[in-house]
Each structure stands twice: as C-alpha cells, then as structure tokens.
Design a protein around this motif. Sequence first.
Motif, PDB file in Angstrom:
ATOM      1  N   SER A  61      28.036 -17.860   3.300  1.00 46.17           N
ATOM      2  CA  SER A  61      27.394 -17.629   2.007  1.00 46.17           C
ATOM      3  C   SER A  61      27.976 -18.582   0.964  1.00 46.17           C
ATOM      4  O   SER A  61      28.927 -19.316   1.225  1.00 46.17           O
ATOM      5  CB  SER A  61      27.636 -16.188   1.564  1.00 46.17           C
ATOM      6  OG  SER A  61      29.026 -16.008   1.315  1.00 46.17           O
ATOM      7  N   VAL A  62      27.421 -18.513  -0.221  1.00 47.26           N
ATOM      8  CA  VAL A  62      27.949 -19.308  -1.326  1.00 47.26           C
ATOM      9  C   VAL A  62      29.385 -18.873  -1.622  1.00 47.26           C
ATOM     10  O   VAL A  62      30.251 -19.705  -1.908  1.00 47.26           O
ATOM     11  CB  VAL A  62      27.054 -19.159  -2.575  1.00 47.26           C
ATOM     12  CG1 VAL A  62      27.685 -19.838  -3.780  1.00 47.26           C
ATOM     13  CG2 VAL A  62      25.662 -19.723  -2.307  1.00 47.26           C
ATOM     14  N   SER A  63      29.647 -17.598  -1.506  1.00 45.91           N
ATOM     15  CA  SER A  63      31.008 -17.089  -1.731  1.00 45.91           C
ATOM     16  C   SER A  63      31.977 -17.699  -0.727  1.00 45.91           C
ATOM     17  O   SER A  63      33.095 -18.086  -1.082  1.00 45.91           O
ATOM     18  CB  SER A  63      31.046 -15.568  -1.615  1.00 45.91           C
ATOM     19  OG  SER A  63      30.256 -14.982  -2.608  1.00 45.91           O
ATOM     20  N   ASP A  64      31.541 -17.799   0.537  1.00 47.49           N
ATOM     21  CA  ASP A  64      32.384 -18.417   1.559  1.00 47.49           C
ATOM     22  C   ASP A  64      32.667 -19.878   1.209  1.00 47.49           C
ATOM     23  O   ASP A  64      33.791 -20.359   1.354  1.00 47.49           O
ATOM     24  CB  ASP A  64      31.712 -18.344   2.931  1.00 47.49           C
ATOM     25  CG  ASP A  64      31.546 -16.920   3.432  1.00 47.49           C
ATOM     26  OD1 ASP A  64      32.363 -16.052   3.040  1.00 47.49           O
ATOM     27  OD2 ASP A  64      30.601 -16.681   4.214  1.00 47.49           O
ATOM     28  N   LEU A  65      31.651 -20.564   0.745  1.00 46.88           N
ATOM     29  CA  LEU A  65      31.815 -21.966   0.357  1.00 46.88           C
ATOM     30  C   LEU A  65      32.810 -22.086  -0.785  1.00 46.88           C
ATOM     31  O   LEU A  65      33.700 -22.945  -0.760  1.00 46.88           O
ATOM     32  CB  LEU A  65      30.460 -22.569  -0.053  1.00 46.88           C
ATOM     33  CG  LEU A  65      30.506 -23.967  -0.635  1.00 46.88           C
ATOM     34  CD1 LEU A  65      31.040 -24.969   0.381  1.00 46.88           C
ATOM     35  CD2 LEU A  65      29.131 -24.385  -1.125  1.00 46.88           C
ATOM     36  N   MET A  66      32.675 -21.242  -1.783  1.00 50.97           N
ATOM     37  CA  MET A  66      33.580 -21.286  -2.934  1.00 50.97           C
ATOM     38  C   MET A  66      35.021 -21.014  -2.498  1.00 50.97           C
ATOM     39  O   MET A  66      35.946 -21.677  -2.968  1.00 50.97           O
ATOM     40  CB  MET A  66      33.139 -20.289  -4.006  1.00 50.97           C
ATOM     41  CG  MET A  66      31.777 -20.608  -4.607  1.00 50.97           C
ATOM     42  SD  MET A  66      31.626 -22.299  -5.234  1.00 50.97           S
ATOM     43  CE  MET A  66      32.709 -22.226  -6.635  1.00 50.97           C
ATOM     44  N   LYS A  67      35.223 -20.066  -1.593  1.00 52.95           N
ATOM     45  CA  LYS A  67      36.565 -19.780  -1.085  1.00 52.95           C
ATOM     46  C   LYS A  67      37.135 -20.994  -0.358  1.00 52.95           C
ATOM     47  O   LYS A  67      38.295 -21.353  -0.543  1.00 52.95           O
ATOM     48  CB  LYS A  67      36.537 -18.579  -0.141  1.00 52.95           C
ATOM     49  CG  LYS A  67      36.336 -17.260  -0.833  1.00 52.95           C
ATOM     50  CD  LYS A  67      36.226 -16.125   0.171  1.00 52.95           C
ATOM     51  CE  LYS A  67      35.806 -14.832  -0.487  1.00 52.95           C
ATOM     52  NZ  LYS A  67      35.555 -13.771   0.489  1.00 52.95           N
ATOM     53  N   ASP A  68      36.317 -21.643   0.464  1.00 54.00           N
ATOM     54  CA  ASP A  68      36.765 -22.833   1.184  1.00 54.00           C
ATOM     55  C   ASP A  68      37.131 -23.951   0.227  1.00 54.00           C
ATOM     56  O   ASP A  68      38.144 -24.652   0.418  1.00 54.00           O
ATOM     57  CB  ASP A  68      35.684 -23.331   2.154  1.00 54.00           C
ATOM     58  CG  ASP A  68      35.532 -22.444   3.380  1.00 54.00           C
ATOM     59  OD1 ASP A  68      36.410 -21.568   3.609  1.00 54.00           O
ATOM     60  OD2 ASP A  68      34.542 -22.627   4.123  1.00 54.00           O
ATOM     61  N   LEU A  69      36.344 -24.124  -0.823  1.00 54.96           N
ATOM     62  CA  LEU A  69      36.630 -25.175  -1.809  1.00 54.96           C
ATOM     63  C   LEU A  69      37.921 -24.891  -2.552  1.00 54.96           C
ATOM     64  O   LEU A  69      38.706 -25.795  -2.821  1.00 54.96           O
ATOM     65  CB  LEU A  69      35.458 -25.311  -2.791  1.00 54.96           C
ATOM     66  CG  LEU A  69      34.179 -25.906  -2.231  1.00 54.96           C
ATOM     67  CD1 LEU A  69      33.058 -25.844  -3.260  1.00 54.96           C
ATOM     68  CD2 LEU A  69      34.386 -27.328  -1.757  1.00 54.96           C
ATOM     69  N   GLU A  70      38.138 -23.620  -2.878  1.00 55.35           N
ATOM     70  CA  GLU A  70      39.386 -23.249  -3.560  1.00 55.35           C
ATOM     71  C   GLU A  70      40.600 -23.516  -2.674  1.00 55.35           C
ATOM     72  O   GLU A  70      41.640 -23.964  -3.137  1.00 55.35           O
ATOM     73  CB  GLU A  70      39.346 -21.771  -3.971  1.00 55.35           C
ATOM     74  CG  GLU A  70      38.410 -21.498  -5.128  1.00 55.35           C
ATOM     75  CD  GLU A  70      38.269 -20.017  -5.425  1.00 55.35           C
ATOM     76  OE1 GLU A  70      38.967 -19.184  -4.804  1.00 55.35           O
ATOM     77  OE2 GLU A  70      37.433 -19.686  -6.293  1.00 55.35           O
ATOM     78  N   GLN A  71      40.458 -23.247  -1.374  1.00 57.52           N
ATOM     79  CA  GLN A  71      41.543 -23.491  -0.444  1.00 57.52           C
ATOM     80  C   GLN A  71      41.837 -24.984  -0.320  1.00 57.52           C
ATOM     81  O   GLN A  71      42.988 -25.378  -0.181  1.00 57.52           O
ATOM     82  CB  GLN A  71      41.223 -22.919   0.931  1.00 57.52           C
ATOM     83  CG  GLN A  71      41.238 -21.404   0.958  1.00 57.52           C
ATOM     84  CD  GLN A  71      40.824 -20.838   2.303  1.00 57.52           C
ATOM     85  OE1 GLN A  71      40.417 -21.582   3.198  1.00 57.52           O
ATOM     86  NE2 GLN A  71      40.885 -19.520   2.446  1.00 57.52           N
ATOM     87  N   CYS A  72      40.803 -25.803  -0.404  1.00 55.25           N
ATOM     88  CA  CYS A  72      40.996 -27.258  -0.314  1.00 55.25           C
ATOM     89  C   CYS A  72      41.743 -27.785  -1.531  1.00 55.25           C
ATOM     90  O   CYS A  72      42.487 -28.756  -1.426  1.00 55.25           O
ATOM     91  CB  CYS A  72      39.647 -27.965  -0.201  1.00 55.25           C
ATOM     92  SG  CYS A  72      38.834 -27.721   1.398  1.00 55.25           S
ATOM     93  N   GLU A  73      41.539 -27.157  -2.669  1.00 58.37           N
ATOM     94  CA  GLU A  73      42.192 -27.592  -3.905  1.00 58.37           C
ATOM     95  C   GLU A  73      43.678 -27.262  -3.884  1.00 58.37           C
ATOM     96  O   GLU A  73      44.487 -27.936  -4.522  1.00 58.37           O
ATOM     97  CB  GLU A  73      41.536 -26.959  -5.129  1.00 58.37           C
ATOM     98  CG  GLU A  73      40.142 -27.484  -5.400  1.00 58.37           C
ATOM     99  CD  GLU A  73      39.472 -26.785  -6.563  1.00 58.37           C
ATOM    100  OE1 GLU A  73      40.057 -25.839  -7.120  1.00 58.37           O
ATOM    101  OE2 GLU A  73      38.353 -27.183  -6.917  1.00 58.37           O
ATOM    102  N   ASN A  74      44.059 -26.212  -3.178  1.00 57.65           N
ATOM    103  CA  ASN A  74      45.459 -25.772  -3.149  1.00 57.65           C
ATOM    104  C   ASN A  74      46.232 -26.429  -2.092  1.00 57.65           C
ATOM    105  O   ASN A  74      46.305 -27.242  -1.471  1.00 57.65           O
ATOM    106  CB  ASN A  74      45.549 -24.256  -2.947  1.00 57.65           C
ATOM    107  CG  ASN A  74      44.909 -23.506  -4.091  1.00 57.65           C
ATOM    108  OD1 ASN A  74      44.930 -23.978  -5.221  1.00 57.65           O
ATOM    109  ND2 ASN A  74      44.333 -22.365  -3.817  1.00 57.65           N
TER     110      ASN A  74
END
Length: 74
Positions: A61-74
């Motif tokens: 989902s979009v939520s899954d995508l947002m979580k993955d993007l946040e993890q990439c930033e950290n």
Amino acid sequence: MLKNSTFQQAIETVEALSLEEQAMLLEIIQNRLREDKRQELLENIKQSEQDYAEGNVKRGSVSDLMKDLEQCEN
C-alpha cells in the motif's frame, strides 16, 4: 549568450526556411519525438517485466511505501 551556439544557429537556419518548409520540419520533429517517447516507454516496460520476472518488484500500500522510504532515509 546563445548568439554563437549551435542551438541559435539552428533557430536561424529554421527561420530562413519558407513557412511551408518550417511546417514540414515541425511535423518531422514532432513525429520523431513521439517515436522516441514510444521507444523509451517500450524499454521501460521491458525493464519492468524483467524486474517482475526476477522478483525485484514489491507490492504494498501507500503506507508500506512511505514506511520503506522513511527507513531508507535513516
């Protein structure tokens, strides 16, 4: 600035053409651009199909995508 550039020379060359020749040139350029865009789209589709076949595609989902993007930033 652009006075001696290749781009400026091209513009001056086109302006020297008759209106009919300019219209024909415009049509040719538009057709070539459309074909180039089609070719690029086909290449993207082939790459996507290859990625899918290799299992490099992730579903979610979009939520899954947002979580993955946040993890990439950290």
